[in-house]
Motif scaffolding. Structure first.
Motif: not given
Length: 986
Positions: A415-419, A486-498
Motif C-alpha cells: 500500500p502507499p503507506s509502505q512504498v 509506520g512513520r515513514l513509507s519507503r520512497l523509490i525514485i525511478v529515473i528513466d534516462e539518468f
C-alpha cells in the motif's frame, strides 16, 4: 580464403658467391732474356769470361719462378673452395632454422584441434567471428623465405628447398561451405576436428551449431553452442542424416546468412551440395587432398588432422563451464517470447516461493515479481538486493516497460503507506502515463520544464533531512527500527534516462551520490535507468547500486559496466524485454520481463485499499501565480511579521515557502526592476496599503515625481517636513517616511535634458543622504540605462522581476542562470530566491493629483493685470476671450490690434487698465521690454506653450521652473514675489 597465414617479414638470407679459379701463369720470356743481354754487354766491356757463367743461370731462374707461381695458385683454389663450402653450410643451417621457426610459429598461431582439447587452451578468450580459421592438417605451404645471391645448381636446389614450408598447418577460412569427401569414418573424424576448432574459438553468442541426428554427433550435444539464441552466425553440419530441426527464431541451412558456416560430408564429390567453396578429399588417416580452395582448383596434398570421438570426452562440459563463468550462456530458449503481467502476479501471490528465483521476502523488504526466469517467476527485492538498482538498455530493448512493470508489481503488493514512487522521465514523461495514476505516485518530473524539474530534484535533499528528523524524534536508528514503524513509507525514485538528466543538470550528481549513501537507512531507494552506462555515473554512486539489470545494449563495454559480463550485448534485438539480472555476487539470471497494460494498472487501482491520507510528497508545488494576503498571513503567523510583506519566497531545498519581507531601516533603499506588466505598480500599491500613514506613493507622473523629489530634498535640508503635493499625503515625521517612485526611467525620459539631469541629482542625493534622515525610497523602473546605471550601487536591496532578455537580467546584477522568461507577472528574484509578489488589497482611495489653479483665477496682483507669454499668441488670446473671465474682460494681443492708447508701439504702463490680459510671444515682449519690466513688479507673468529658453530670456533667471505635464494646458505663473507655480491656461 587462404591456405596459410600471411608469412612474416623475414630478412633475406644471402648466399655466398662461388669462388673463381685463378688463371695459369705463362712462361716469363722477358725475365729470361733480359739477364742474357745484360751479361753479354758486361762481357763485351770487361772481357771477363766469368760473367758468362751468370748468363747461364737466367733460364734456370725463369723456370723456377714458373713452377712456384703454379704451386701458389693451386693452394689459393683449395682455400676458396673450403671457404665457399663453409658459407654454404651456414646458409643451409640458416634456411633450416628459419623453416623450423616458421613452422613452429605457424602451429603456435593455428587453432589446431589438439590445442583446443588440451589443458593449455583458454576457452574464455573468444575470438571475433571475422577472424575465425580452421586447420585441415599438415602439408607444404609457401615459406616466404628469400635467398639472395648465387645461381649454381647447388644454390638452386637450396632455393627450392627454402621456398616450401613442409609440415605446416593448412588453414582455410570457414566462411561459406566446406565439403569433405571420403570414407565415412575419416571424414567424420576430420569434421569433428573442424567443429572442435570453431566452438573453441567462438563463444555461444557468436556461433550456434546445428548437427545431424545420430550417435556419431552425440558428443556435441553438451556444447553450449547447441542452446545459443540468435547468435551472430550458425554452423550447420550435413551428411549421412539431415540437419536437426531449426529452433524458434533460427534460420535453416538453406535460409542462413551468407556469413554462416556449413560443413557438408559425402562419400563422393557428386554427392556434395552445390556451392562448396572448399572441397577436401580424404583418402586415409595420413593422406588428403585440398581439391578446391575459394572456388579455384588447388591440388594440395597434406596429412589431415583427425579427432577421434574419445578425444572429445568432457570437452562440451569444459566449454559450458567456461561460458557460464564468462556470462555468455544464453538460456533464452527456455523463456517465453512474452509474459503477461496479471497471470504472473496472481501465480506469484499464491505461491511466492514456488519455483521463484528469489526467496520469500521479509516484512521489511520490497520483493516483487517482474518476469519469468529459467526456473519460473523471477522476483527482485530492492531492500534485500539493493538498496539501489542500475538498469541498462538501448533504445527499443524494453527499459520503460521494465520500469512500469516493476512499479506496478510493487503497487499491487504494497500500500502507499509502505512504498511511494517519485517518477523522473527525461523522455517527455510518456513512459509513465499509466502508473502516474497510482495512489503510490507522489509526482512525475519530466524534461518538458527544466526549471520545475531542477526545483523538484533539488527538494530531495530536504526530504532526506525530513526523514532524519522523523527518525530522530521517534528514537529509531533507521527505517527498519520498530520504534519508527509506520512513520515513514519507503520512497523509490525511478529515473528513466539518468544520463540525459545529468547532461541537463550536472550538479545533481553529487546530490544523488548523497542519496545513494544515506538512502538505505532513511528508506529512499534509487532505480537509475540509462542507455549509456559507461561513464555516466561515478564509482561512488555505482558502489551502492548492488542490484543490476540489463536489457540489450549496443556493445560489450556497456554490458560489462552493468552486469560484469557481455551477456546483455548478446541479446537478440528481436527480443524486447529480455533481461539479465545480477544481484551482488550471485550468478546472473536471464528473464523475460512481463508486459504491463493499462488494464493491468486499472486492476491494481481497483484492488488498492482506500487511504484517508494521501502520501507525503517530497516537494511542494511551485509558487502560485497569484499570492493573496490570506496565503501570506497563514505563513506569517509562524513568526514576527516584517514591516512590509512583499510576497512569498520559494525554498525548495527546505520544502517550504517563506514570507518575503522588506524592512526599510534594516534593508535600506529598494530598487525594483522589471519589464512592462510584471507587477511593479502592484508591488508599490501593496506596500502603500500596509502602512498608509507613513508612505507617499508617487505615480509615474512628470509633475508629481518632480514635486516629490523637491519636497523630500527640502525635508532633509530643513525641519519643514514633507509638504503634500502630487502624491498621497499622510502626516508622519520624516524619521518614518517612505517614498515610492513608480517607473522612474519612464518619467525621466519625458523630461527635458536639464530637468532630467536635475532630477537625477535629486534622486541620487536622496538615495545617498536619505537613510540618515529617516527617509527611504522604493524606486521601480524598466531599464537602468544612462545615468540610472548607478542606482544598484545606491540601493541596498534589489528586487528583479521578469525582464525582456537575459542580458538586461545580468545588467542588474543577477546571474544568467536565474533568468526565466516564463515567470508570471509578479514573479522574480529576491535575495537569490524565486519570489511571487502579493496582490495588493484596495486601499480605499487612489492617487490624488495636486490641484493646479487657473491662470485667470490668480488675484495676487492689485492692478488686476495679467501678462501672458504664449507660443501661439493669437490662439492663446482667442482661448482667453472664449473663457470670458469677469476678472479680465479685456484681452490685448500685442503687435496685432491696438485697443489701448493712441498707438500700440507707444503703449506704456499707464495705458493698461485693470482687468486687462496682455498676450504676446517672446519676441513681441522683447520689443515691449519697458512695458514688461514696468508691469512685472505688480502683475503676474504667465508662460503658455513657451519654452524653457523663453522663460529664461524674459525672466533673466537661471533656476529651473517645475516641469510641466505634456498635456493638460499647463503653464508657468511667475508672481511678482518671484515664486513660480504651475497654472492651467484656457
Amino acid at each position: 580464403m587462404t591456405v596459410a597465414p600471411e608469412p612474416p617479414t623475414i630478412d633475406p638470407i644471402r648466399l655466398p658467391t662461388p669462388p673463381v679459379p685463378p688463371g695459369r701463369p705463362g712462361f716469363p720470356l722477358i725475365a729470361c732474356v733480359a739477364p742474357l743481354i745484360a751479361a753479354g754487354l758486361i762481357w763485351a766491356i770487361t772481357g771477363s769470361a766469368l760473367v758468362l757463367v751468370f748468363a747461364v743461370l737466367s733460364p734456370i731462374i725463369a723456370v723456377a719462378g714458373l713452377v712456384d707461381g703454379r704451386r701458389s695458385g693451386s693452394r689459393q683454389r683449395r682455400r676458396d673452395a673450403a671457404g665457399y663450402a663453409t658459407r654454404m653450410a651456414e646458409a643451409e643451417d640458416t634456411v633450416d632454422q628459419s623453416l623450423a621457426r616458421l613452422r613452429r610459429d605457424a602451429w603456435r598461431a593455428a587453432p589446431a584441434a589438439h590445442r583446443m582439447l588440451g589443458d593449455a587452451h583458454d576457452p574464455t578468450r573468444w575470438a571475433d567471428p571475422a577472424t575465425a580459421a580452421l586447420v585441415l592438417g599438415a602439408g607444404p605451404v609457401p615459406s616466404g623465405l628469400r635467398l639472395e645471391g648465387g645461381a649454381n645448381a647447388e644454390q638452386r636446389e637450396l632455393r627450392a628447398r627454402a621456398a616450401i614450408l613442409t609440415g605446416a598447418p593448412i588453414i582455410v577460412d570457414p566462411a561459406g561451405s566446406i565439403g569433405l569427401v571420403g570414407p565415412g569414418l575419416v571424414v567424420r573424424s576430420l569434421a569433428r576436428s573442424l567443429v572442435v576448432q570453431l566452438v573453441g574459438q567462438l563463444s555461444p553468442r557468436a556461433l550456434g551449431i546445428r548437427i545431424p541426428a545420430g550417435d556419431d554427433w552425440a558428443w556435441a550435444a553438451g556444447l553450449p553452442h547447441r542452446s545459443a539464441v540468435s547468435p551472430a552466425r550458425w554452423l550447420t553440419i550435413t551428411g549421412g542424416t539431415p540437419a536437426g530441426p531449426a529452433r524458434p527464431g533460427q534460420s535453416g541451412p538453406s535460409g542462413g546468412s551468407d556469413t554462416d558456416f556449413r560443413i557438408a560430408l559425402a562419400e563422393t564429390g557428386a554427392a556434395l551440395p552445390p556451392g562448396c567453396a572448399t572441397i577436401v578429399r580424404v583418402d586415409g588417416a595420413s593422406e588428403a587432398e585440398l581439391v578446391r580452395l575459394g572456388g579455384s582448383p588447388a591440388a594440395l596434398h597434406f596429412v589431415p588432422h583427425l579427432v577421434a570421438e574419445q578425444q572429445t570426452a568432457g570437452f562440451g562440459a569444459m566449454l559450458r563451464r567456461a561460458a557460464e563463468a564468462a556470462g555468455v550462456v544464453d538460456s533464452g530458449d527456455a523463456l517465453p517470447e512474452t509474459v503477461a503481467f496479471a497471470p504472473l502476479c496472481s501465480q506469484w501471490a499464491t505461491d511466492p516461493d514456488g519455483g521463484a528465483d528469489h526467496p520469500l521476502d521479509t516484512p521489511a523488504g520490497l520483493a516483487c515479481v517482474i518476469g519469468v526466469g529459467e526456473r519460473g517467476p523471477l522476483s527482485v527485492d530492492l531492500v534485500a538486493d539493493g538498496p539501489h538498482a542500475l538498469v541498462g538498455g538501448t533504445t527499443g530493448s524494453g527499459k520503460s516497460e521494465l520500469l512500469v512493470t516493476w512499479v506496478a508489481a510493487l503497487a499491487a503488493r504494497y500500500p502507499p503507506s509502505q512504498v511511494t514512487f517519485l517518477l523522473v522521465d527525461f523522455k517527455g514523461g510518456a513512459a509513465f502515463d499509466f502508473v502516474r495514476e497510482l495512489p503510490h505516485c507522489v509526482g512525475l518530473i519530466t524534461d518538458l520544464d527544466d526549471r520545475k524539474a531542477l526545483r523538484a530534484l533539488g527538494s530531495l535533499a530536504a526530504e532526506l533531512r525530513h526523514r532524519e528528523r522523523v527518525l530522530r524524534d521517534a528514537g529509531g536508528r533507521d527505517i527498519t527500527d520498530p520504534r519508527s514503524a509506520g512513520r515513514l513509507s519507503r520512497l523509490i525514485i525511478v529515473i528513466d534516462e539518468f544520463a540525459t538528466m545529468l547532461d541537463a543538470f550536472p550538479t545533481l550528481h553529487a546530490q544523488f551520490v548523497d542519496i545513494a549513501a544515506r538512502g538505505r537507512s532513511l528508506g529512499v531507494h534509487l532505480v537509475l535507468c540509462t542507455q549509456r552506462p559507461v561513464g555516466v555515473a561515478r564509482d561512488a554512486l555505482l558502489a551502492n547500486c548492488s542490484l543490476r539489470l540489463s536489457l540489450r545494449v549496443n556493445n560489450a563495454a556497456d554490458s560489462l559496466a552493468v552486469i560484469g559480463s557481455d551477456a546483455a550485448a548478446r541479446i537478440d534485438a528481436g527480443r524486447p524485454g529480455r533481461c539479465v539480472v545480477r544481484s551482488g555476487s550471485a550468478p546472473a539470471q536471464t528473464c523475460q520481463v512481463a508486459t504491463t497494460t493499462h488494464a493491468d494498472i486499472q486492476a491494481v487501482l481497483n484492488g488498492a485499499p482506500a487511504s484517508a491520507d494521501p502520501p507525503r510528497r517530497p516537494w511542494l508545488d511551485p509558487l502560485p501565480r497569484l499570492v493573496t494576503p490570506a496565503q501570506v498571513a497563514a505563513l506569517a503567523a509562524e513568526g514576527p511579521p516584517p514591516p512590509f510583506v512583499l510576497g512569498l519566497i520559494d525554498e525548495p531545498e527546505q520544502q517550504r515557502y517563506a514570507v518575503a519581507g522588506y524592512d526599510p531601516r534594516a534593508d535600506g533603499h529598494l530598487l525594483v526592476v522589471g519589464g512592462a506588466g510584471t507587477g511593479k505598480s502592484t508591488l508599490l500599491a501593496a506596500i502603500a496599503a500596509q502602512a498608509p500613514h507613513r508612505i507617499d506613493l508617487i505615480p509615474a507622473d512628470v509633475e508629481g515625481t518632480w514635486d516629490a523629489l523637491v519636497r523630500a530634498r527640502a525635508a532633509l535640508d530643513g525641519p519643514a517636513g514633507l509638504a503634500p503635493a502630487g502624491g498621497r499625503r499622510h502626516d508622519a515625521g520624516p524619521e518614518s517616511r517612505l517614498l515610492l517612485f513608480d517607473d522612474i526611467d519612464a518619467v525621466l525620459a519625458r523630461w527635458g535634458e536639464e530637468h532630467r539631469a536635475a532630477a537625477v541629482d535629486l534622486l541620487t542625493g536622496l538615495l545617498r543622504d536619505g537613510g540618515q534622515g529617516g527617509l527611504h525610497l522604493v524606486v521601480t523602473g524598466q531599464r537602468l540605462t544612462g545615468t540610472l546605471q548607478a542606482l544598484p550601487a545606491l540601493c541596498q536591496s534589489r528586487l528583479v522581476l521578469r525582464l525582456p532578455s537575459v542580458y538586461e537580467h545580468q545588467a542588474v546584477g543577477e546571474p544568467a542562470a536565474s533568468y526565466d522568461e516564463t515567470v508570471p507577472p509578479g514573479g522574480g528574484r529576491w535575495r537569490g530566491a524565486r519570489i511571487q509578489l502579493m496582490l495588493a488589497e484596495p486601499a480605499g482611495h487612489g492617487y490624488e493629483p495636486a490641484v493646479v489653479p487657473s491662470a485667470l483665477d490668480d488675484t495676487s496682483a492689485s492692478t488686476r493685470v495679467l501678462l501672458v507669454v504664449a507660443g501661439s499668441a493669437a490662439r492663446t488670446a482667442a482661448a482667453i476671450r472664449a473663457a470670458a473671465s469677469p476678472a479680465f474682460p479685456h484681452v490685448v494681443l500685442l503687435g496685432a490690434h491696438p485697443s489701448v492708447g493712441p498707438r500700440e508701439d507707444r503703449l506704456v504702463v499707464s495705458d493698461v487698465a485693470a482687468g486687462t490680459v496682455l498676450v504676446g510671444d517672446a519676441d513681441t515682449w522683447q520689443a515691449h521690454w519697458s512695458l514688461l519690466t514696468g508691469l512685472r513688479g505688480v502683475a503676474p507673468l504667465v508662460f503658455d506653450g513657451a519654452s524653457l529658453a523663453d522663460f529664461r530670456l524674459l525672466t533673466r533667471r537661471r533656476d529651473l521652473p517645475p516641469p510641466l505635464a505634456p498635456a493638460g494646458s499647463r503653464g508657468w505663473l511667475l508672481r511678482p514675489d518671484g515664486t513660480v507655480h504651475r497654472v492651467t491656461v484656457p
